[in-house]
Design an enzyme around this catalytic site. Structure first.
Site, PDB file in Angstrom:
ATOM      1  N   LYS A  79       3.454   4.407   9.703  1.00  0.00           N
ATOM      2  CA  LYS A  79       4.288   3.228   9.442  1.00  0.00           C
ATOM      3  C   LYS A  79       5.749   3.587   9.220  1.00  0.00           C
ATOM      4  O   LYS A  79       6.467   2.904   8.485  1.00  0.00           O
ATOM      5  CB  LYS A  79       3.733   2.431   8.259  1.00  0.00           C
ATOM      6  CG  LYS A  79       2.277   2.027   8.401  1.00  0.00           C
ATOM      7  CD  LYS A  79       1.976   1.358   9.734  1.00  0.00           C
ATOM      8  CE  LYS A  79       2.654   0.003   9.881  1.00  0.00           C
ATOM      9  NZ  LYS A  79       2.347  -0.621  11.205  1.00  0.00           N
ATOM     10  N   HIS A 147       0.171  11.811  13.426  1.00  0.00           N
ATOM     11  CA  HIS A 147       0.619  11.686  12.039  1.00  0.00           C
ATOM     12  C   HIS A 147       0.268  12.939  11.232  1.00  0.00           C
ATOM     13  O   HIS A 147       0.477  12.961  10.011  1.00  0.00           O
ATOM     14  CB  HIS A 147      -0.031  10.460  11.389  1.00  0.00           C
ATOM     15  CG  HIS A 147       0.356   9.160  12.023  1.00  0.00           C
ATOM     16  ND1 HIS A 147       1.662   8.769  12.171  1.00  0.00           N
ATOM     17  CD2 HIS A 147      -0.402   8.160  12.562  1.00  0.00           C
ATOM     18  CE1 HIS A 147       1.699   7.580  12.760  1.00  0.00           C
ATOM     19  NE2 HIS A 147       0.466   7.199  13.004  1.00  0.00           N
ATOM     20  N   SER A 176       5.212  -1.205   4.235  1.00  0.00           N
ATOM     21  CA  SER A 176       4.621  -1.333   5.563  1.00  0.00           C
ATOM     22  C   SER A 176       3.192  -0.790   5.595  1.00  0.00           C
ATOM     23  O   SER A 176       2.288  -1.405   6.193  1.00  0.00           O
ATOM     24  CB  SER A 176       5.488  -0.598   6.588  1.00  0.00           C
ATOM     25  OG  SER A 176       5.017  -0.830   7.899  1.00  0.00           O
TER      26      SER A 176
END
Length: 337
Positions: A79, A147, A176
């Site tokens: 995010k 990620h 987020s």
């Protein structure tokens, strides 16, 4: 008990990281708030990286994924703008072809390498294995996303491939990610924003810890194969940041192409682009009906969510973690592109 692969791979890379079930006192606290984590969570040692058990069992598969010299890898904490930036990179690497981009979902054009492991299953399904094999067989040049922090990826990655790292200020990242975990069923977060922020600061959510992830990349920012960029700079000057990434990738789009992809990449346009906005997840049952994967994309939205007490606590957390570093974050913008 270690969840890492214990086989001896002679003459092959071996990941010097092991994964263990999250300590019972931590998991007992998280479990009611994350009913989607039916198989629990694991943490790495060293690093204390939080992930689901399926990844823990197979972490070495991704560690040994061989980078190619013409790959472009995009890394970043969840995010923090990886969806937005992966669309940007794919366009630059594919002649700014917005028509083809809109015809094929981004997940197939810039796959997330750990996606096959982001389930509550305890075994890697044939479908997920096929997804992994498809990544290995992708035609060059590949654009790949992850990620994962650097130390869980192939040690030759940065010396072999171009790597773009996208960072975002932690206040907006918290907000987020909170909305994301409420939207996506495999998280299905049931708590409040304040509770989520506490988990975030205590390094107990998926892909934690935040600061070591970012600071490690920041320490590598002078490597010629790494381009470190900020989400807030994309908001402030989208075309200027596109030009910087293009130069880093050795691409030379024309003024006409730059104008076209700048318009294509404006956040409000991407929010309504079905090849990017992941609304497909609602139709396939991957996401809940309420909310959007691409929500607001605003810098400073945290001001609409944090109480003064929570904001003060987060400020102290940021200050403590950035002590001794020259990394700084922009948390508000007067103008957003």
């Amino acid at each position: 008990m270690s969840l890492s692969n214990e086989n001896n791979f002679k003459h092959q890379l071996q990941l010097r990281v092991q994964f263990y079930s999250m300590p019972q006192n931590e998991w007992k606290k998280l479990r009611p708030h994350f009913p989607g984590y039916t198989s629990g969570l694991v943490k790495s040692e060293p690093g204390k990286f939080v992930m689901n058990p399926l990844y823990g069992f197979h972490a070495e598969k991704l560690y040994r994924m061989q980078p190619r010299s013409d790959d472009v890898w995009l890394l970043g904490f969840p995010k923090c703008g990886t969806t937005w930036t992966s669309e940007l990179i794919w366009l630059l690497m594919n002649d700014c072809d917005t028509v083809r981009a809109s015809a094929t979902h981004l997940i197939f054009r810039t796959p997330c390498i750990e996606l096959p492991f982001l389930t509550s299953e305890t075994e890697l399904s044939p479908q997920m294995m096929n997804m992994l094999n498809a990544i290995e067989k992708m035609q060059s040049p590949r654009v790949l996303k992850s990620h994962l922090p650097f130390y869980l990826l192939h040690p030759d990655l940065l010396d072999t491939s171009k790597v773009v790292y996208i960072a975002r200020n932690p206040k907006d990242a918290i907000v987020s990610f909170y909305h994301h975990t409420k939207l996506v069923k495999r998280h299905n977060f049931q708590g409040t924003l304040e509770e989520f922020a506490e988990y975030f600061m205590e390094d107990e959510i998926l892909c934690s810890p935040f600061f070591p992830h970012v600071l490690d990349a920041w320490s590598k920012r002078h490597h010629p194969n790494l381009h470190f960029m900020f989400y807030e700079d994309l908001k402030k000057n989208l075309r200027g940041e596109i030009e910087k990434v293009a130069k880093f990738l050795g691409q030379s789009p024309s003024d006409e192409q730059l104008a076209k992809i700048t318009n294509h990449l404006r956040f409000d346009n991407l929010r309504h682009n079905d090849s990017v906005n992941n609304e497909l997840g609602k139709r396939t049952g991957f996401m809940n009906k309420e909310g959007n994967f691409m929500r607001k994309g605003k810098t400073g939205d945290w001001k609409n969510h944090f109480s003064p007490e929570l904001n003060s606590k987060i400020d102290k957390w940021i200050e403590r973690n950035l002590k001794g570093s020259d990394l700084t974050f922009v948390t508000e913008l007067e103008y957003q592109d």
